[in-house]
Scaffold this motif. Sequence first.
Motif, PDB file in Angstrom:
ATOM      1  N   LEU A 231      13.984  -8.307 -10.843  1.00 43.25           N
ATOM      2  CA  LEU A 231      13.365  -6.932 -11.365  1.00 43.25           C
ATOM      3  C   LEU A 231      13.947  -6.074 -10.321  1.00 43.25           C
ATOM      4  O   LEU A 231      14.463  -4.823 -10.416  1.00 43.25           O
ATOM      5  CB  LEU A 231      12.075  -6.922 -11.508  1.00 43.25           C
ATOM      6  CG  LEU A 231      11.596  -5.477 -11.816  1.00 43.25           C
ATOM      7  CD1 LEU A 231      12.033  -5.047 -13.274  1.00 43.25           C
ATOM      8  CD2 LEU A 231       9.934  -5.386 -12.036  1.00 43.25           C
ATOM      9  N   PHE A 232      13.457  -6.263  -9.099  1.00 41.31           N
ATOM     10  CA  PHE A 232      13.974  -5.146  -7.981  1.00 41.31           C
ATOM     11  C   PHE A 232      15.168  -5.071  -7.675  1.00 41.31           C
ATOM     12  O   PHE A 232      15.831  -4.050  -7.139  1.00 41.31           O
ATOM     13  CB  PHE A 232      13.142  -5.757  -6.682  1.00 41.31           C
ATOM     14  CG  PHE A 232      11.948  -5.468  -6.533  1.00 41.31           C
ATOM     15  CD1 PHE A 232      11.306  -4.031  -6.504  1.00 41.31           C
ATOM     16  CD2 PHE A 232      10.732  -6.371  -6.621  1.00 41.31           C
ATOM     17  CE1 PHE A 232       9.829  -3.758  -6.722  1.00 41.31           C
ATOM     18  CE2 PHE A 232       9.385  -6.130  -6.776  1.00 41.31           C
ATOM     19  CZ  PHE A 232       8.966  -4.790  -6.517  1.00 41.31           C
ATOM     20  N   SER A 233      16.200  -6.186  -7.856  1.00 45.29           N
ATOM     21  CA  SER A 233      17.559  -6.042  -7.673  1.00 45.29           C
ATOM     22  C   SER A 233      18.199  -5.184  -8.645  1.00 45.29           C
ATOM     23  O   SER A 233      18.936  -4.080  -8.050  1.00 45.29           O
ATOM     24  CB  SER A 233      18.086  -7.500  -7.863  1.00 45.29           C
ATOM     25  OG  SER A 233      17.823  -8.301  -7.132  1.00 45.29           O
ATOM     26  N   TYR A 234      17.689  -5.001  -9.880  1.00 44.57           N
ATOM     27  CA  TYR A 234      18.061  -4.073 -10.722  1.00 44.57           C
ATOM     28  C   TYR A 234      17.656  -2.897 -10.568  1.00 44.57           C
ATOM     29  O   TYR A 234      18.383  -1.499 -10.929  1.00 44.57           O
ATOM     30  CB  TYR A 234      17.866  -4.638 -12.191  1.00 44.57           C
ATOM     31  CG  TYR A 234      19.138  -5.494 -12.625  1.00 44.57           C
ATOM     32  CD1 TYR A 234      20.193  -5.174 -13.364  1.00 44.57           C
ATOM     33  CD2 TYR A 234      18.764  -6.924 -12.508  1.00 44.57           C
ATOM     34  CE1 TYR A 234      21.236  -6.030 -13.679  1.00 44.57           C
ATOM     35  CE2 TYR A 234      19.766  -7.875 -13.091  1.00 44.57           C
ATOM     36  CZ  TYR A 234      20.944  -7.421 -13.491  1.00 44.57           C
ATOM     37  OH  TYR A 234      21.891  -8.224 -14.026  1.00 44.57           O
ATOM     38  N   SER A 235      16.320  -2.596 -10.147  1.00 44.66           N
ATOM     39  CA  SER A 235      15.787  -1.478  -9.624  1.00 44.66           C
ATOM     40  C   SER A 235      16.532  -0.842  -8.821  1.00 44.66           C
ATOM     41  O   SER A 235      16.803   0.647  -8.872  1.00 44.66           O
ATOM     42  CB  SER A 235      14.528  -1.557  -9.455  1.00 44.66           C
ATOM     43  OG  SER A 235      14.208  -2.130  -8.417  1.00 44.66           O
ATOM     44  N   ILE A 236      16.797  -1.170  -7.762  1.00 50.17           N
ATOM     45  CA  ILE A 236      17.686  -0.889  -6.674  1.00 50.17           C
ATOM     46  C   ILE A 236      19.033  -0.506  -6.880  1.00 50.17           C
ATOM     47  O   ILE A 236      19.565   0.616  -6.807  1.00 50.17           O
ATOM     48  CB  ILE A 236      17.687  -1.804  -5.502  1.00 50.17           C
ATOM     49  CG1 ILE A 236      16.279  -1.952  -4.818  1.00 50.17           C
ATOM     50  CG2 ILE A 236      18.676  -1.221  -4.268  1.00 50.17           C
ATOM     51  CD1 ILE A 236      16.220  -3.202  -3.852  1.00 50.17           C
ATOM     52  N   ARG A 237      19.751  -1.281  -7.809  1.00 49.17           N
ATOM     53  CA  ARG A 237      20.825  -0.866  -8.378  1.00 49.17           C
ATOM     54  C   ARG A 237      20.864   0.458  -9.317  1.00 49.17           C
ATOM     55  O   ARG A 237      21.811   1.232  -9.374  1.00 49.17           O
ATOM     56  CB  ARG A 237      21.476  -2.098  -9.064  1.00 49.17           C
ATOM     57  CG  ARG A 237      22.898  -2.152  -9.329  1.00 49.17           C
ATOM     58  CD  ARG A 237      23.319  -3.333 -10.277  1.00 49.17           C
ATOM     59  NE  ARG A 237      22.909  -4.306  -9.437  1.00 49.17           N
ATOM     60  CZ  ARG A 237      23.123  -5.608  -9.906  1.00 49.17           C
ATOM     61  NH1 ARG A 237      23.583  -5.863 -11.143  1.00 49.17           N
ATOM     62  NH2 ARG A 237      22.676  -6.769  -9.482  1.00 49.17           N
ATOM     63  N   CYS A 238      20.001   0.407 -10.036  1.00 48.99           N
ATOM     64  CA  CYS A 238      19.600   1.702 -11.110  1.00 48.99           C
ATOM     65  C   CYS A 238      19.111   2.811 -10.235  1.00 48.99           C
ATOM     66  O   CYS A 238      19.188   3.765 -11.038  1.00 48.99           O
ATOM     67  CB  CYS A 238      18.742   1.315 -12.247  1.00 48.99           C
ATOM     68  SG  CYS A 238      19.626  -0.082 -13.383  1.00 48.99           S
TER      69      CYS A 238
END
Length: 809
Positions: A231-238
Amino acid sequence: MRCQPPAALCGPRFSSLGLLWALAVKMAVEEINNGSALLPGLHLGYDLFDTCSEPTVAMKPSLMFMAKAGSCNIAAYCNYTQYQPRVLAVIGPHSSELALVTGKFFSFFLVPQVSYGASTDRLSNREIFRSFFRTVPSDQVQVAAMVELLQELGWNWVAAVGSDDEYGRQGLSLFSGLANTRGICIAHEGLVPLPPGSLRLGALRGLLRQVNQSSVQVVVLFSSAHAARTLFSYSIRCKLSPKVWVASEAWLTSDLVMTLPGMPGVGTVLGFLQQGAPMPEFPSYVRTRLALAADPAFCASLDAEQPGLEEHVVGPRCPQCDHVTLKNLSAGLLHHQTFAAYAAVYGVAQALHNTLRCNASGCPRREPVRPWQLLENMYNVSFRARGLALQFDASGNVNVDYDLKLWVWQDPTPKLRTVGTFKGRLELWRSQMCWHTPGKQPVSQCSRQCKEGQVRRVKGFHSCCYDCVDCKAGSYQRNPDDLLCTQCDQDQWSPDRSTRCFPRKPMFLAWGEPAVLLLLALLALALGLVLAALGLFLWHSDSPLVQASGGPRACFGLACLGLVCLSVLLFPGQPGPASCLAQQPLFHLPLTGCLSTLFLQAAEIFVGSELPPSWAEKMRGRLRGPWAWLVVLLAMLAEAALCAWYLVAFPPEVVTDWRVLPTEALVHCHVHSWISFGLVHATNAMLAFLCFLGTFPVQSRPGRYNGARGLTFAMLAYFITWISFVPLFANVHVAYRPAVQMGAILLCALGILATFHLPKCYLLLQRPELNTPEFFLEDNARAQGSSWGQGRGESGQKQVTPDPVTSPQ
């Protein structure tokens, strides 16, 4: 997807925490074996196996544990009471996903199982997991702490995300249910897929986009460490804007999440961590065991003592474990669940101590112990680990408190700062808290907090999105989260935007009110004038003026007029049953007595002016004798009958009106029938009307006193007063109706007094020369302006014999 059951082997991954937990179990077993407090003269044995976080892998050692002692086979029996498996108890596994699988299996054989990490609330179900225990609290406790944290910080508009596994789904379900009951709204809710897939990650991106675009500033993440990293990987990416992340225990201290690049930009992270006793010797113990593992001679001695270790069943030993160094494990040496694994061994040892009835000298029982016998002593067992007192409750959970931890960033990983505790109730240390928003705590609310005296009018589907509506007068806001204003009781009142009701005070026409004082002054004036006129009439009772006015009847009429004035004293003050019943009779009866005397006066004038002299003489004799008093009596009896009918048929009563006034309770005399109230006036109205008809057409004569004019104006004053009274009384506020009645009574009395009696008093005091028979009696003896008197001339006047009562001697 598995289509055949081949051997499931562990992958190349290595879990440093798993190794540390295994070493904590080993350390606890060695402490118990080396001591004499729990199991003197006995030694515990153990087997340690890696589950690889896979259910199929975890089932292999589970089957091995249940094999009959001395073999690798599980025999089938109808009765397993005497069955002696290889082990008496099982420690682990760590995850809820695996514990749900193994827990049912061991519960069938009633083998005690103690987990040091499985926290899902489903494992508290004693019908299914009869032999399951754990040294960590249920997720129900952690969820309660999370909800109380949100309430304490005023966050009622949050997003909730969970990992798509048993731990995350069940935790998210618990949180959603409890949050809704506590007035916390979940704006967005979703699951993080495990393992991540492109299609399901699309839904995750949509969820993150919604959270980013909404006013939600707090996200509750109940997931495993791997799902949290995803989740945090995608939130940082987004490039999700910074939020407050309320973490579950599973990922709060995970290196997988803490070491993720870009994590300092996600916002504030805080969560609850289980408390435990310190284990300062554990790092030294790990260092010693790693040093021994690096010694080939030590490993060779182990192989000689324990050849095989059932490698043909559970697979080879961990190949990476031969190259583990203290540096690989340093990050997890102080992990909070290390103590939970350590304490699990002490829980089983205490139950075994109780089963064997051990004491300081040894354990008297020597016969073999079956797992189900050990299980009986596991229920509600109390034990100590590192000085910390623990106890398994009826559901197999322990009573461990939580610390609230906050991530404080220090390169390269954050440091955990304790900012509160949860011991059934939350205690926050706000001075220790810091936020990603400079200078102030983030706000996560759909709508602003309503002010005092306002309630919430919900908009849409979420109870946290609302408009604030003022509570109107007569209602109040009972609780801060009310959706409707609460009506005050009838004996209470409240202003607009009130939070409480106030008792109503009784309100009535009090003696000290300005209007009453003014009316009492008017009463004093009217009563003074009546008494003065009565005194003058009694003093001059033999004078022609008084005799022409009726003599004793005039004095009786003035006395009745005085009683009329005094009747207004029944209206002020707090109404009572007696005063309500007496008001109308004590006013109308004296007024009838007064008007009946005026009626006789008007009848004399009418007879003398409109009838022939012979008839007039006879009628005047009747009107001045005892028959006159009979007329007065009959009139008063008629009025008394009307009053009695009014009091019996429609008795007025004291009522308390709670709604007519905003802040007081109006106490007044309630009239049941306005028609009957009007009929009580009938006798007096008829007498006044007859007086007016008898005097209005009479013409005045020069040089003589015109009594008809005074009566006419007196009756006009009566009618003007009471005709004006009707619309005024009907439209005035009910609180002021007693004052209107008082005013009407006094004005009526003053009108009669001023137009009929006071002019005669003026003549008695200022014009005594006119107080002669010629000016009064002669005028009454003759018809004033009658057709007969005008046609006879002077001689006709001498033929009229003066009345013996009023003629001069």
